[in-house]
Design a protein around this motif. Structure first.
Motif, PDB file in Angstrom:
ATOM      1  N   VAL A 212      20.015 101.121  76.831  1.00  0.00           N
ATOM      2  CA  VAL A 212      18.645 100.730  77.129  1.00  0.00           C
ATOM      3  C   VAL A 212      18.465  99.228  76.967  1.00  0.00           C
ATOM      4  O   VAL A 212      17.759  98.577  77.742  1.00  0.00           O
ATOM      5  CB  VAL A 212      17.658 101.510  76.238  1.00  0.00           C
ATOM      6  CG1 VAL A 212      16.228 101.024  76.468  1.00  0.00           C
ATOM      7  CG2 VAL A 212      17.771 103.005  76.494  1.00  0.00           C
ATOM      8  N   ARG A 213      19.111  98.661  75.946  1.00  0.00           N
ATOM      9  CA  ARG A 213      19.019  97.211  75.740  1.00  0.00           C
ATOM     10  C   ARG A 213      19.548  96.453  76.953  1.00  0.00           C
ATOM     11  O   ARG A 213      18.948  95.491  77.428  1.00  0.00           O
ATOM     12  CB  ARG A 213      19.792  96.805  74.481  1.00  0.00           C
ATOM     13  CG  ARG A 213      19.153  97.271  73.175  1.00  0.00           C
ATOM     14  CD  ARG A 213      20.060  96.964  71.994  1.00  0.00           C
ATOM     15  NE  ARG A 213      19.421  97.286  70.718  1.00  0.00           N
ATOM     16  CZ  ARG A 213      18.792  96.415  69.951  1.00  0.00           C
ATOM     17  NH1 ARG A 213      18.716  95.148  70.323  1.00  0.00           N
ATOM     18  NH2 ARG A 213      18.255  96.790  68.805  1.00  0.00           N
ATOM     19  N   GLY A 214      20.705  96.903  77.418  1.00  0.00           N
ATOM     20  CA  GLY A 214      21.283  96.250  78.591  1.00  0.00           C
ATOM     21  C   GLY A 214      20.432  96.442  79.832  1.00  0.00           C
ATOM     22  O   GLY A 214      20.243  95.514  80.636  1.00  0.00           O
ATOM     23  N   ARG A 285      24.498  87.592  86.012  1.00  0.00           N
ATOM     24  CA  ARG A 285      24.062  86.631  84.997  1.00  0.00           C
ATOM     25  C   ARG A 285      23.401  87.337  83.821  1.00  0.00           C
ATOM     26  O   ARG A 285      23.645  87.008  82.656  1.00  0.00           O
ATOM     27  CB  ARG A 285      23.108  85.606  85.624  1.00  0.00           C
ATOM     28  CG  ARG A 285      23.753  84.666  86.626  1.00  0.00           C
ATOM     29  CD  ARG A 285      22.850  83.479  86.932  1.00  0.00           C
ATOM     30  NE  ARG A 285      21.586  83.897  87.537  1.00  0.00           N
ATOM     31  CZ  ARG A 285      21.380  84.016  88.850  1.00  0.00           C
ATOM     32  NH1 ARG A 285      22.375  83.758  89.697  1.00  0.00           N
ATOM     33  NH2 ARG A 285      20.201  84.388  89.320  1.00  0.00           N
ATOM     34  N   ALA A 286      22.561  88.311  84.126  1.00  0.00           N
ATOM     35  CA  ALA A 286      21.847  89.016  83.050  1.00  0.00           C
ATOM     36  C   ALA A 286      22.792  89.851  82.199  1.00  0.00           C
ATOM     37  O   ALA A 286      22.570  90.009  80.989  1.00  0.00           O
ATOM     38  CB  ALA A 286      20.766  89.916  83.657  1.00  0.00           C
ATOM     39  N   ALA A 287      23.859  90.380  82.798  1.00  0.00           N
ATOM     40  CA  ALA A 287      24.806  91.218  82.053  1.00  0.00           C
ATOM     41  C   ALA A 287      25.499  90.434  80.951  1.00  0.00           C
ATOM     42  O   ALA A 287      25.919  91.006  79.933  1.00  0.00           O
ATOM     43  CB  ALA A 287      25.830  91.826  82.999  1.00  0.00           C
ATOM     44  N   ASP A 290      23.182  87.967  75.846  1.00  0.00           N
ATOM     45  CA  ASP A 290      23.279  88.823  74.647  1.00  0.00           C
ATOM     46  C   ASP A 290      22.029  88.775  73.770  1.00  0.00           C
ATOM     47  O   ASP A 290      22.065  89.174  72.603  1.00  0.00           O
ATOM     48  CB  ASP A 290      24.501  88.426  73.808  1.00  0.00           C
ATOM     49  CG  ASP A 290      24.406  87.001  73.268  1.00  0.00           C
ATOM     50  OD1 ASP A 290      23.419  86.304  73.601  1.00  0.00           O
ATOM     51  OD2 ASP A 290      25.314  86.606  72.516  1.00  0.00           O
ATOM     52  N   ARG A 291      20.903  88.332  74.331  1.00  0.00           N
ATOM     53  CA  ARG A 291      19.697  88.213  73.511  1.00  0.00           C
ATOM     54  C   ARG A 291      19.282  89.549  72.896  1.00  0.00           C
ATOM     55  O   ARG A 291      18.838  89.591  71.745  1.00  0.00           O
ATOM     56  CB  ARG A 291      18.538  87.670  74.352  1.00  0.00           C
ATOM     57  CG  ARG A 291      18.574  86.164  74.572  1.00  0.00           C
ATOM     58  CD  ARG A 291      17.425  85.741  75.463  1.00  0.00           C
ATOM     59  NE  ARG A 291      17.548  86.332  76.803  1.00  0.00           N
ATOM     60  CZ  ARG A 291      16.544  86.407  77.682  1.00  0.00           C
ATOM     61  NH1 ARG A 291      15.336  85.982  77.327  1.00  0.00           N
ATOM     62  NH2 ARG A 291      16.734  86.931  78.878  1.00  0.00           N
ATOM     63  N   LEU A 292      19.402  90.629  73.641  1.00  0.00           N
ATOM     64  CA  LEU A 292      19.028  91.940  73.129  1.00  0.00           C
ATOM     65  C   LEU A 292      20.242  92.731  72.646  1.00  0.00           C
ATOM     66  O   LEU A 292      20.095  93.885  72.221  1.00  0.00           O
ATOM     67  CB  LEU A 292      18.296  92.745  74.215  1.00  0.00           C
ATOM     68  CG  LEU A 292      16.967  92.168  74.707  1.00  0.00           C
ATOM     69  CD1 LEU A 292      16.318  93.116  75.714  1.00  0.00           C
ATOM     70  CD2 LEU A 292      16.017  91.916  73.548  1.00  0.00           C
ATOM     71  N   ARG A 293      21.413  92.108  72.699  1.00  0.00           N
ATOM     72  CA  ARG A 293      22.647  92.812  72.304  1.00  0.00           C
ATOM     73  C   ARG A 293      23.457  91.917  71.349  1.00  0.00           C
ATOM     74  O   ARG A 293      24.583  91.540  71.638  1.00  0.00           O
ATOM     75  CB  ARG A 293      23.478  93.164  73.530  1.00  0.00           C
ATOM     76  CG  ARG A 293      22.713  94.018  74.558  1.00  0.00           C
ATOM     77  CD  ARG A 293      23.532  94.231  75.833  1.00  0.00           C
ATOM     78  NE  ARG A 293      24.704  95.046  75.608  1.00  0.00           N
ATOM     79  CZ  ARG A 293      25.955  94.634  75.757  1.00  0.00           C
ATOM     80  NH1 ARG A 293      26.215  93.364  76.076  1.00  0.00           N
ATOM     81  NH2 ARG A 293      26.970  95.448  75.547  1.00  0.00           N
ATOM     82  N   PRO A 294      22.887  91.546  70.220  1.00  0.00           N
ATOM     83  CA  PRO A 294      23.594  90.624  69.310  1.00  0.00           C
ATOM     84  C   PRO A 294      24.918  91.225  68.838  1.00  0.00           C
ATOM     85  O   PRO A 294      25.018  92.423  68.546  1.00  0.00           O
ATOM     86  CB  PRO A 294      22.600  90.452  68.152  1.00  0.00           C
ATOM     87  CG  PRO A 294      21.721  91.659  68.208  1.00  0.00           C
ATOM     88  CD  PRO A 294      21.594  91.997  69.650  1.00  0.00           C
ATOM     89  N   VAL A 300      27.175  93.605  79.648  1.00  0.00           N
ATOM     90  CA  VAL A 300      26.640  94.944  79.908  1.00  0.00           C
ATOM     91  C   VAL A 300      27.531  95.656  80.926  1.00  0.00           C
ATOM     92  O   VAL A 300      27.898  95.093  81.956  1.00  0.00           O
ATOM     93  CB  VAL A 300      25.197  94.852  80.441  1.00  0.00           C
ATOM     94  CG1 VAL A 300      24.682  96.232  80.831  1.00  0.00           C
ATOM     95  CG2 VAL A 300      24.285  94.196  79.413  1.00  0.00           C
ATOM     96  N   ASN A 301      27.888  96.871  80.581  1.00  0.00           N
ATOM     97  CA  ASN A 301      28.722  97.681  81.482  1.00  0.00           C
ATOM     98  C   ASN A 301      27.802  98.436  82.441  1.00  0.00           C
ATOM     99  O   ASN A 301      27.179  99.429  82.072  1.00  0.00           O
ATOM    100  CB  ASN A 301      29.565  98.654  80.665  1.00  0.00           C
ATOM    101  CG  ASN A 301      30.435  99.553  81.534  1.00  0.00           C
ATOM    102  OD1 ASN A 301      30.509  99.373  82.741  1.00  0.00           O
ATOM    103  ND2 ASN A 301      31.090 100.524  80.907  1.00  0.00           N
TER     104      ASN A 301
END
Length: 397
Positions: A212-214, A285-287, A290-294, A300-301
């Protein structure tokens, strides 16, 4: 059989045919019976494709020479829903308070009924036009649009048919009859993003990878910044996220995957291919963000799946077609219609590959709704507009 000059009677006959897509429901048979006394030759080809329902269509032509005008549309309708919710039976074609009620009244059996009445009046008053008129009517517009207009056009073209102009009788007017002629449409592109994570306990996020974060990061990248500011003839390109789902009923479980579906209505800044490339670049670029995936070293896969058959953007540049139709509307209603490219897609997106095409029909405020209905006055007005257009378009050819 008398010529079908009364649009309301024509429409009642068509509404009483329960032609819920892809069922023919008797509508094409009824239309063929209306057209035969006018001198039309009528063919009803059925097209098939694996995994889809067979669809019956209609092609009718009056005349064999001269300039060739096409009227296009569909007799299939969306399901009426619960008939108990209707104040009048959805296939009863009842009148009340100056309105004719029924599924398809405006979308778009009404337009067909008016065009048939317009041709009948022209033939009665002036004889056959100095040219040819055809009706290209599908039973697949409200469905997947696979065995309908696309194949009907191909079938007719292989038989040697060609056209100089076309009107699609979709309900184009937002408030009152004569408001708007559609001279083009934005394109439509759809896709689904799937983010693959690692399922785990919500109390131990370091042992899982929350998709969900990704997905939130990817969706944010699609929504901002805007794709463009619009162009001279088109609204700005707009992307809408239409579903987000994790199929997760447990609040203490990090899901294994998350999906989001989206649809983009795009203007002539883009093609489907260039827009796909822009969306892919944004996702890449968004993948990596890491702002929401520290603490996550890997991007993101995700996967993206594009829907088949994106609709292209198109604009009709035919001054005679738009000019004569606009003048016909103004002569009957007293006001000049706006030329617009707003709204969704229609079968005009297929016809534009064969000839210049515009859309003009009834007021669309009740289309697809319970108690779909059309003002009897509007049926008469639209018939007069079509009749005048037929006379003036052939006179200027």
């Amino acid at each position: 059989m008398t010529l079908q000059t009364d649009p309301a009677e024509n429409l009642k006959t068509l509404i009483r045919c329960p032609s819920v897509t892809p069922e023919e429901g008797g509508a094409l048979a009824a239309l063929a019976e209306m057209l035969a006394p006018l001198g039309f030759s009528v063919e009803r080809p059925v097209f098939s494709e694996a995994g889809t329902a067979d669809v019956e269509n209609l092609y009718a032509r009056l005349g064999r020479d001269g300039r060739h005008l096409m009227f296009a549309g569909h007799t299939d309708v969306v399901p009426p829903g619960d008939a108990a919710d209707w104040s009048h039976p959805p296939f009863g074609a009842e009148t009340a308070g100056g309105y004719l009620f029924g599924r398809g009244a405006v979308d778009m059996k009404g337009g067909i009924a008016c065009f048939v009445a317009a041709v009948a009046r022209h033939v009665t008053e002036n004889g056959r036009p100095e040219g040819s008129i055809s009706l290209l009517i599908t039973g697949d517009e409200e469905g997947p649009s696979i065995n309908g207009t696309v194949k009907l056009l191909e079938w007719a073209a292989k038989k040697g048919e060609s056209w100089d102009a076309a009107i699609v009788g979709e309900p184009t007017n937002p408030q009152k009859l004569g408001d708007m002629i559609k001279i083009g449409r934005r394109g439509s592109l759809s896709g689904t993003i799937t983010v693959n994570g690692v399922q785990g306990h919500a109390a131990y996020p370091h042992l899982a990878d929350n998709p969900v974060r990704g997905l939130v990061m990817l969706v944010d990248a699609l929504l901002t910044p805007p794709f463009d500011d619009g162009t001279e003839n088109f609204q700005p390109t707009n992307l809408e996220v239409t579903t987000m789902d994790v199929a997760n009923s447990a609040v203490n479980v990090i899901p294994a995957r998350a999906t989001a579906a989206f649809n983009v209505r795009f203007n002539d800044t883009w093609t489907a291919e260039t827009l796909q490339a822009e969306i892919t670049n944004r996702l890449e670029r968004a993948a990596a963000d890491d702002r929401l995936r520290p603490g996550r070293d890997q991007p993101v896969n995700y996967e993206i799946a594009w829907r088949d058959r994106p609709s292209p953007v198109f604009l009709t540049r035919d001054d005679q077609l738009t000019g004569v139709l606009g003048a016909s509307v103004e002569a009957v209603t007293g006001h000049r219609p706006t030329l617009s490219t707003s709204g969704g897609t229609s079968d005009a997106r297929f016809i534009k590959d064969y000839c210049p095409v515009v859309e003009f029909g009834l007021v669309g405020q009740t289309m697809h709704m319970v108690d779909e209905r059309v003002a009897l006055e509007d049926l008469e007005t639209l018939t007069q507009i079509y009749q005048r257009f037929i006379a003036d378009w052939f006179a200027r050819s």
